[in-house]
Design an enzyme around this catalytic site. Sequence first.
Site, PDB file in Angstrom:
ATOM      1  N   THR A  32       0.685  -0.813   0.180  1.00 27.02           N
ATOM      2  CA  THR A  32       0.184   0.102  -0.311  1.00 27.02           C
ATOM      3  C   THR A  32       1.132   1.198   0.123  1.00 27.02           C
ATOM      4  OG1 THR A  32      -1.858  -1.081   1.570  1.00 27.02           O
ATOM      5  CG2 THR A  32      -1.780   1.303   1.318  1.00 27.02           C
ATOM      6  N   VAL A  72     -12.516  -5.456   1.086  1.00 26.75           N
ATOM      7  CA  VAL A  72     -12.350  -4.389   1.123  1.00 26.75           C
ATOM      8  C   VAL A  72     -11.438  -4.439   2.460  1.00 26.75           C
ATOM      9  CG1 VAL A  72     -13.039  -1.815   1.826  1.00 26.75           C
ATOM     10  CG2 VAL A  72     -14.634  -3.021  -0.427  1.00 26.75           C
ATOM     11  N   ASP A 100      -8.213  -1.781   4.933  1.00 25.29           N
ATOM     12  CA  ASP A 100      -8.352  -0.506   5.961  1.00 25.29           C
ATOM     13  C   ASP A 100      -8.520   0.379   5.582  1.00 25.29           C
ATOM     14  OD1 ASP A 100      -6.105  -1.700   5.530  1.00 25.29           O
ATOM     15  OD2 ASP A 100      -5.325  -0.446   6.971  1.00 25.29           O
ATOM     16  N   THR A 108       0.114   0.722   7.231  1.00 20.07           N
ATOM     17  CA  THR A 108       0.237   0.067   5.821  1.00 20.07           C
ATOM     18  C   THR A 108       0.460  -1.821   6.760  1.00 20.07           C
ATOM     19  OG1 THR A 108       2.493  -0.072   5.412  1.00 20.07           O
ATOM     20  CG2 THR A 108       1.162   1.068   3.859  1.00 20.07           C
TER      21      THR A 108
HETATM   22  N1  ASP Z   1      -3.384  -2.720   4.182  1.00 24.57           N
HETATM   23  C1  ASP Z   1      -3.432  -3.536   3.122  1.00 24.57           C
HETATM   24  C2  ASP Z   1      -4.771  -4.210   3.133  1.00 24.57           C
HETATM   25  O1  ASP Z   1      -4.967  -4.446   3.415  1.00 24.57           O
HETATM   26  C3  ASP Z   1      -2.731  -4.573   2.820  1.00 24.57           C
HETATM   27  C4  ASP Z   1      -1.049  -3.590   2.821  1.00 24.57           C
HETATM   28  O2  ASP Z   1      -0.992  -2.433   3.257  1.00 24.57           O
HETATM   29  O3  ASP Z   1      -0.057  -4.414   2.317  1.00 24.57           O
HETATM   30  O4  ASP Z   1      -5.723  -3.791   2.049  1.00 24.57           O
END
Ligand code: ASP
Length: 373
Positions: free
Chosen positions: A224, A253, A255, A275
Site C-alpha cells: 500500500t 475491502v 483498511d 500499511t
Molecule cells: N493494508 C492493506 C490491506 O489490508 C494491505 C497492505 O498494506 O499490505 O488492504
Amino acid sequence: MTRMTRRSFLEGVAATGAAALTQPACAASRPAPAGAAVARRAPAPLVIASANGWRGAARPDDPAPRQSAVETALALLGDAEVAAGKYGLLEAVVAGVGVVEDDPEDHSVGLGGLPNEEGVVQLDAAVMFGPTHQAGAVAALENIQNPARAAMYVLRYTDHALIVGPGAYRFARAFGMPHAELLTEEARKMWLYWKQRANERDDWLTPPDEQVEESVRRAYSGGTIHLSALDAQGDLAAATTTSGLSYKISGRVGDSPLVGAGLFCDNDVGAAGATGRGEEVIVNCGAYAVVAAMRRGLEPKDACLETLKEVAEKARRRGLFQDGKPSFGLSFYALRKDGAYGSAAMFEGGTFAVADAATGAGRHEPCAWLYDR
Ligand code: ASP
C-alpha cells in the site's frame, strides 16, 4: 511512465474540470491550534510516506530522474499557485501517491497491483483533508488507475464519504477518469502461478519452478502507499491507496479506504496512516488510535508503537500469534502538526520515506519496531 511537472499537474486538474486552483486559501477554515501536541510556530512543509514513497537517489546512469511520491508532493506544496488553491494541499498529496499508482512495477497499488482470487484488480483508496475535516474514499474499484484521485472527487464534489464497486467506477468515469486495464502481464503471471499452486487437490497442474521466472515466483502478500503532508500554514492532509491483499476474496475491502483505520487526519493534532494486514487495523481503528495518542501528548513514533502494542495484544487473544510474535506485518506512520514525525513497524527492519523543505529531496528513515525478526 510520465513525469509529473507543475505544468502537467495543473493541466490535469483543468482537464477534469476541477476548480480548486482558482479558489483562494480559506484562512477561516484553519482553526487555531489546540492541545499539548501542537506548536504555535509555522512549520516548514513536510511529507512522509510508507517506504515505497521514495525510490532512492537518482543514479548517474538513469535515463530520466526517478520520480517519487514524497518529492512530488513536496514540490507541489512549494508551488505558490498550487498552495493558493483551497484544496492545493490535497491535490499535492493525491499527485504524490499517483506516482506509485502509475508505477507498473509496484505490485501493491494501482497499475500492476496484484489482483483478487479471480484475477481482477480491485483498488481501495481514501483521502482526508484537515482544514475542512472532510474525507473521501472508494473501495473495490475496478479499471480506474488513480483511485486516490477518485476518492478526492468524492470528497470535493459529493456529500458522501465512501463509494464502492461499480458505482465508484461510474462515478470516476463521470469525472473523466479513463477506463484502464490494470492487470499487467507480470501481475497476471504472478496470479496464475499462485492459482496453480493454491490447492494440491484441484485440476491445475503446478509448473516446475525452473519454468517460472523468478520475478513471478516472488511471494507478495500485500502493500500500500500511505502519504501524509503538512504545508507551510500548518494544515494537514493524507491519502492511502492500495490494491489490497493479493488474491483476496472478490469484494474484500481492507483498511486503506476506511477513515480511522487506514488513515486519519485531525488538523488540530496530526495525521496518521497504516500499511500491512488491514483486518487488524480495522478492528483496532488503527490510524485514529495513533492520532488520539498524539493528542494525549505522545511523540509520533511512540503513538505508533503504543497502537502496535494494542493491535498485537488483541491479535494474541485471537490466536494470530506464532512463536510469541504476531503472525502478520503492520506499520503505522504519524505526522504531527508541528512537523514532528515518526513511524513504527511490527517487526525490525522497516523503513519509511520522508521529504522536507530543507533539501526538497526524499530519503528513507528506519521505523521503530516492536518485535525483533
Ligand atoms: N493494508 C492493506 C490491506 O489490508 C494491505 C497492505 O498494506 O499490505 O488492504
